[in-house]
Design a protein around this motif. Structure first.
Motif, PDB file in Angstrom:
ATOM      1  N   GLN A 100       0.830  -1.210   0.000  1.00 38.74           N
ATOM      2  CA  GLN A 100       0.000   0.000   0.000  1.00 38.74           C
ATOM      3  C   GLN A 100       0.867   1.265   0.000  1.00 38.74           C
ATOM      4  N   CYS A 101       1.965   1.203   0.781  1.00 41.03           N
ATOM      5  CA  CYS A 101       2.875   2.361   0.824  1.00 41.03           C
ATOM      6  C   CYS A 101       3.511   2.607  -0.537  1.00 41.03           C
ATOM      7  N   ALA A 102       3.920   1.492  -1.195  1.00 41.85           N
ATOM      8  CA  ALA A 102       4.547   1.637  -2.520  1.00 41.85           C
ATOM      9  C   ALA A 102       3.564   2.222  -3.522  1.00 41.85           C
ATOM     10  N   ILE A 103       2.319   1.737  -3.494  1.00 39.98           N
ATOM     11  CA  ILE A 103       1.302   2.262  -4.412  1.00 39.98           C
ATOM     12  C   ILE A 103       1.008   3.732  -4.090  1.00 39.98           C
ATOM     13  N   TYR A 104       1.027   4.036  -2.759  1.00 34.89           N
ATOM     14  CA  TYR A 104       0.752   5.423  -2.345  1.00 34.89           C
ATOM     15  C   TYR A 104       1.839   6.350  -2.829  1.00 34.89           C
ATOM     16  N   VAL A 141       8.091   3.102   8.152  1.00 33.02           N
ATOM     17  CA  VAL A 141       8.413   2.724   6.776  1.00 33.02           C
ATOM     18  C   VAL A 141       9.271   3.821   6.144  1.00 33.02           C
ATOM     19  N   SER A 142      10.294   3.345   5.471  1.00 35.77           N
ATOM     20  CA  SER A 142      11.112   4.305   4.682  1.00 35.77           C
ATOM     21  C   SER A 142      10.852   4.037   3.213  1.00 35.77           C
ATOM     22  N   GLY A 143      10.546   5.126   2.468  1.00 33.44           N
ATOM     23  CA  GLY A 143      10.275   4.966   1.043  1.00 33.44           C
ATOM     24  C   GLY A 143      11.449   5.433   0.217  1.00 33.44           C
ATOM     25  N   ASN A 144      11.653   4.740  -0.917  1.00 37.66           N
ATOM     26  CA  ASN A 144      12.782   5.051  -1.785  1.00 37.66           C
ATOM     27  C   ASN A 144      12.327   4.901  -3.229  1.00 37.66           C
ATOM     28  N   ILE A 145      12.905   5.792  -4.065  1.00 32.47           N
ATOM     29  CA  ILE A 145      12.614   5.724  -5.509  1.00 32.47           C
ATOM     30  C   ILE A 145      13.932   5.495  -6.208  1.00 32.47           C
ATOM     31  N   ILE A 146      13.965   4.472  -7.062  1.00 35.31           N
ATOM     32  CA  ILE A 146      15.192   4.054  -7.736  1.00 35.31           C
ATOM     33  C   ILE A 146      14.932   4.122  -9.221  1.00 35.31           C
ATOM     34  N   ASN A 147      15.934   4.664  -9.941  1.00 32.86           N
ATOM     35  CA  ASN A 147      15.797   4.769 -11.397  1.00 32.86           C
ATOM     36  C   ASN A 147      16.154   3.454 -12.045  1.00 32.86           C
ATOM     37  N   PRO A 148      15.975   3.306 -13.342  1.00 30.87           N
ATOM     38  CA  PRO A 148      16.256   2.027 -14.000  1.00 30.87           C
ATOM     39  C   PRO A 148      17.700   1.601 -13.908  1.00 30.87           C
ATOM     40  N   ASP A 149      18.572   2.524 -13.585  1.00 26.06           N
ATOM     41  CA  ASP A 149      19.988   2.156 -13.461  1.00 26.06           C
ATOM     42  C   ASP A 149      20.331   1.637 -12.068  1.00 26.06           C
ATOM     43  N   GLY A 150      19.356   1.601 -11.158  1.00 24.45           N
ATOM     44  CA  GLY A 150      19.595   1.091  -9.822  1.00 24.45           C
ATOM     45  C   GLY A 150      20.049   2.146  -8.836  1.00 24.45           C
ATOM     46  N   GLN A 151      20.027   3.406  -9.278  1.00 21.81           N
ATOM     47  CA  GLN A 151      20.442   4.476  -8.388  1.00 21.81           C
ATOM     48  C   GLN A 151      19.223   5.009  -7.648  1.00 21.81           C
ATOM     49  N   THR A 152      19.436   5.274  -6.371  1.00 26.26           N
ATOM     50  CA  THR A 152      18.357   5.820  -5.551  1.00 26.26           C
ATOM     51  C   THR A 152      18.314   7.315  -5.789  1.00 26.26           C
ATOM     52  N   ILE A 153      17.144   7.795  -6.272  1.00 30.63           N
ATOM     53  CA  ILE A 153      17.047   9.233  -6.581  1.00 30.63           C
ATOM     54  C   ILE A 153      16.241   9.963  -5.510  1.00 30.63           C
ATOM     55  N   ALA A 154      15.583   9.208  -4.627  1.00 21.40           N
ATOM     56  CA  ALA A 154      14.845   9.844  -3.530  1.00 21.40           C
ATOM     57  C   ALA A 154      14.685   8.829  -2.399  1.00 21.40           C
ATOM     58  N   SER A 155      14.788   9.333  -1.156  1.00 23.80           N
ATOM     59  CA  SER A 155      14.652   8.447  -0.004  1.00 23.80           C
ATOM     60  C   SER A 155      14.110   9.224   1.175  1.00 23.80           C
ATOM     61  N   SER A 156      13.062   8.669   1.803  1.00 26.82           N
ATOM     62  CA  SER A 156      12.462   9.354   2.945  1.00 26.82           C
ATOM     63  C   SER A 156      13.358   9.285   4.176  1.00 26.82           C
ATOM     64  N   SER A 157      14.332   8.408   4.158  1.00 30.42           N
ATOM     65  CA  SER A 157      15.227   8.264   5.312  1.00 30.42           C
ATOM     66  C   SER A 157      16.486   9.079   5.188  1.00 30.42           C
ATOM     67  N   ALA A 158      16.686   9.717   4.021  1.00 31.36           N
ATOM     68  CA  ALA A 158      17.887  10.522   3.808  1.00 31.36           C
ATOM     69  C   ALA A 158      17.688  11.899   4.425  1.00 31.36           C
ATOM     70  N   MET A 199      14.902  -6.000   8.678  1.00 31.73           N
ATOM     71  CA  MET A 199      13.979  -5.216   7.850  1.00 31.73           C
ATOM     72  C   MET A 199      13.223  -6.142   6.912  1.00 31.73           C
ATOM     73  N   MET A 200      12.003  -5.720   6.552  1.00 27.31           N
ATOM     74  CA  MET A 200      11.270  -6.355   5.465  1.00 27.31           C
ATOM     75  C   MET A 200      11.126  -5.330   4.350  1.00 27.31           C
ATOM     76  N   SER A 201      11.340  -5.743   3.104  1.00 22.60           N
ATOM     77  CA  SER A 201      11.381  -4.816   1.957  1.00 22.60           C
ATOM     78  C   SER A 201      10.405  -5.264   0.887  1.00 22.60           C
ATOM     79  N   TYR A 202      10.000  -4.245   0.120  1.00 22.52           N
ATOM     80  CA  TYR A 202       9.134  -4.520  -1.024  1.00 22.52           C
ATOM     81  C   TYR A 202       9.529  -3.583  -2.146  1.00 22.52           C
ATOM     82  N   ALA A 203       9.771  -4.154  -3.333  1.00 28.83           N
ATOM     83  CA  ALA A 203      10.154  -3.365  -4.520  1.00 28.83           C
ATOM     84  C   ALA A 203       9.021  -3.467  -5.530  1.00 28.83           C
TER      85      ALA A 203
END
Length: 621
Positions: free
Chosen positions: A76-80, A111-128, A168-172
């Motif tokens: 739900q967090c990922a969809i949100y 929950v910490s949210g992260n957005i990763i581009n197709p190259d595997g780089q994290t471009i946004a993180s709620s924990s940063a 931790m439990m993770s979901y991509a």
């Protein structure tokens, strides 16, 4: 467990009713020999397995439910994030938008949210944080999402700056273009340390509950097992008492189940066993009484020759001492060799015990079990009386032959003389015929005496009994014999008492007895002697005594004078016409009157014969 001398010392709890016994064994094996503890162990094992399975199911189910709930929250967090950030903003504003979203939404507290581009780089993180480097993720879930598949990771670890590690439990979640290529990957993570802590608390609670349940189960198991084993323990105790010979055992029946049925069967068995043992004991006692009161001696020896039974008669027959009795000793005493004795043979031997004047017939009878000789039974039969009777028979035949032979010889001798011509001389012929007549009379007397004895022996001699005065009877006998006494210049004295003395008797037979005794008194007394006749009253009897002053008898002859054909002085008796049967007949007559003849004699001084008759007022025949 310590090893001593190569062997493990272990406690073996041998549970018998209420005690434990420590033993040593070569291996550390736990032995439980009591049914009670076996039942408890089985009951505990069953409950333990059920509790383990139930607890495991509860823990696994709880853990699975918690993980599924977290997975749903992460999805739900990922969809949100996709809907509120990626779809709404340009990638330049992802970081700021993500931080704002984490701040205002309660769903992102853990929950910490992260957005990763197709190259595997994290471009946004709620924990940063500001001015900090955005983390890079290499989780398997991210790799799977970059290939276009959403994925969960349950075993991720987060290492903090201080070095602490958090589970931790993770979901991509991949966000794709219309052509299916991945534009971004939303990677959300949740701290599940608290979940594992909760599950651990639940596990501990379940374990404590299991231990408590097992304790109660053990208690209930003991109580339950005791309901089964207590009656069995009672039965065991009673059975041990029965094994010691106390057969009067009875167990109370407290249930109708199998234990109750067993108890009833035990009581029935005890009752029947006691009855059977009593019957066997009764039969054994009867057999013991029979054996102990047998006139035959019985000895029993086992296969080793040890005495196992002897009756009273055996002691008397061979004069033995039970301290030294064994088969070897007995065989040596009786001079018997049994080396060839087999189980199917009986060895018999007659033994002459001249020292004790006995004749014994000994029979050795082996007894076998399954064709193996287990011992020998010795039966001793006293044949002394049979020998004596046989000797008496032989002596009787010899005496009769002699008594008959003498007059027969006389008759034959005089008859031959008469036939040879002596008949022509009338005087000689008359003398010869008188001698023949005398010999014939002697044979007739002998025949009559023998017939008398035979009738007494077969109880066919009838007596004509009546009430008679003994004084008058004695007076008559004195009168009959007084002339004979005078011819021998002897004297018979008798002073009749002035009293009637009644006896119940056959007059003729009693007269025969008195006359016979008076005749003997005169025969064996010299000329000029006196025969004294007296009648004396006793408390229950009337005694008629006849006393002479003749030759008398030796002491050893007194006990035999009533034997048939017995004579103290055979030559003198035959010369006086005696055949040795008179006193035997007299005794038979007195016995038939319930009377007694007593003899008192001294060699060279004379003999006194006492005839003792019961009073007529005392007895009737």
């Amino acid at each position: 467990m310590a090893n001593v001398g190569g062997y493990g010392v272990c406690h073996i709890f041998v549970i018998k009713e209420k005690y434990f016994e420590n033993k040593k064994c070569p291996q550390g094996i736990y032995y439980m020999k009591s049914i009670r503890w076996k039942l408890v162990f089985m009951y505990l094992s069953l409950v333990f397995i059920v509790l383990i399975l139930t607890g495991s199911i509860i823990i696994i189910s709880t853990q699975t439910a918690e993980k599924n709930q977290i997975r749903e929250e992460l999805r739900q967090c990922a969809i949100y994030i996709d809907e509120q950030v990626i779809e709404q903003y340009d990638s330049r504003y992802f970081q700021e938008s993500l931080e704002n979203l984490s701040a205002i939404s309660s769903s992102f507290q853990n929950v910490s949210g992260n957005i990763i581009n197709p190259d595997g780089q994290t471009i946004a993180s709620s924990s940063a944080k500001k001015n900090t480097e955005i983390p890079t993720f290499t989780s398997s879930a991210v790799i799977a999402a970059l290939s276009g598949k959403d994925s969960f990771a349950d075993s991720d670890r987060n290492v903090a700056a201080d070095g602490s590690v958090t589970r931790m439990m993770s979901y991509a979640y991949p966000i794709t273009n219309d052509d299916g290529t991945v534009r971004y990957v939303v990677f959300v993570r949740m701290d599940v340390e608290e979940m594992y802590t909760s599950i651990a608390r639940t596990t501990r609670t379940i374990i404590v509950a299991m231990l408590i349940a097992l304790a109660f189960t053990a208690l209930l198991g003991l109580l339950f097992a005791n309901t089964i084993t207590a009656p069995i323990a009672v039965l065991t105790r009673k059975a041990k008492l029965m094994a010691k010979g106390r057969l009067e055992q009875k167990v109370a029946v407290k249930s109708d189940d199998e234990i109750g049925q067993l108890t009833r069967s035990f009581n029935t068995m005890a009752r029947e066993l006691k009855k059977s043992v009593s019957q066997m004991e009764e039969q054994r006692n009867k057999l013991e009484i029979v054996l102990m009161n047998m006139t035959d001696g019985v000895l029993a020896f086992d296969e080793r020759g040890t005495l196992i039974h002897i009756n009273r008669a055996a002691y008397d027959l061979i004069d033995i001492d039970d301290v030294k009795i064994n088969l070897k000793w007995l065989l040596e005493k009786l001079d018997i060799d049994l080396t060839s004795l087999s189980p199917n043979t009986i060895y018999e031997k007659n033994i002459d015990d001249e020292e004790n004047g006995r004749y014994i017939s000994a029979a050795f009878i082996p007894y076998a079990v399954q064709k193996k000789m287990n011992g020998i039974i010795v039966v001793l039969h006293d044949i002394t009386k049979h020998r004596q009777l046989d000797n008496m028979r032989q002596e009787f035949v010899a005496n009769v032959s002699h008594e008959i032979g003498t007059p027969l010889t006389t008759i034959k001798g005089y008859t031959e003389l008469l036939l040879d011509g002596a008949i022509d001389d009338q005087t000689v012929a008359v003398d010869f015929l008188k001698e023949i007549n005398i010999a014939a009379d002697r044979m007739k007397v002998l025949r009559d005496d023998l017939l008398d004895l035979s009738r007494f022996d077969t109880n066919v001699n009838k007596l004509n009994k009546e009430e008679v005065d003994l004084v008058e009877l004695a007076s008559g006998c004195v009168r009959q014999n007084i002339i004979v006494a005078e011819n021998k210049k002897q004297k018979i004295t008798f002073t009749p008492p002035n009293k009637v003395m009644l006896i119940y008797a056959d007059v003729g037979r009693v007269n025969q007895v008195i006359t016979n005794i008076m005749s003997n008194a005169m025969k064996y007394s010299d000329e000029g002697t006196t025969i004294e006749v007296k009648v004396i009253e006793k408390r229950t009897t009337y005694d008629l005594s006849i006393k002479d002053h003749g030759i008398g008898m030796p002491e050893e002859a007194i006990g035999r004078i009533f034997d048939r054909f017995y004579r103290v002085d055979k030559a003198r008796s035959r010369a006086m016409g005696g055949n040795g049967l008179g006193l035997a007949i007299a005794k038979e007559i007195m016995d038939s009157h319930n009377g007694v003849i007593e003899v008192y004699s001294e060699l060279g001084k004379g003999t006194t014969m006492v005839l003792r008759f019961p009073k007529s007022s005392i007895i009737r025949y």
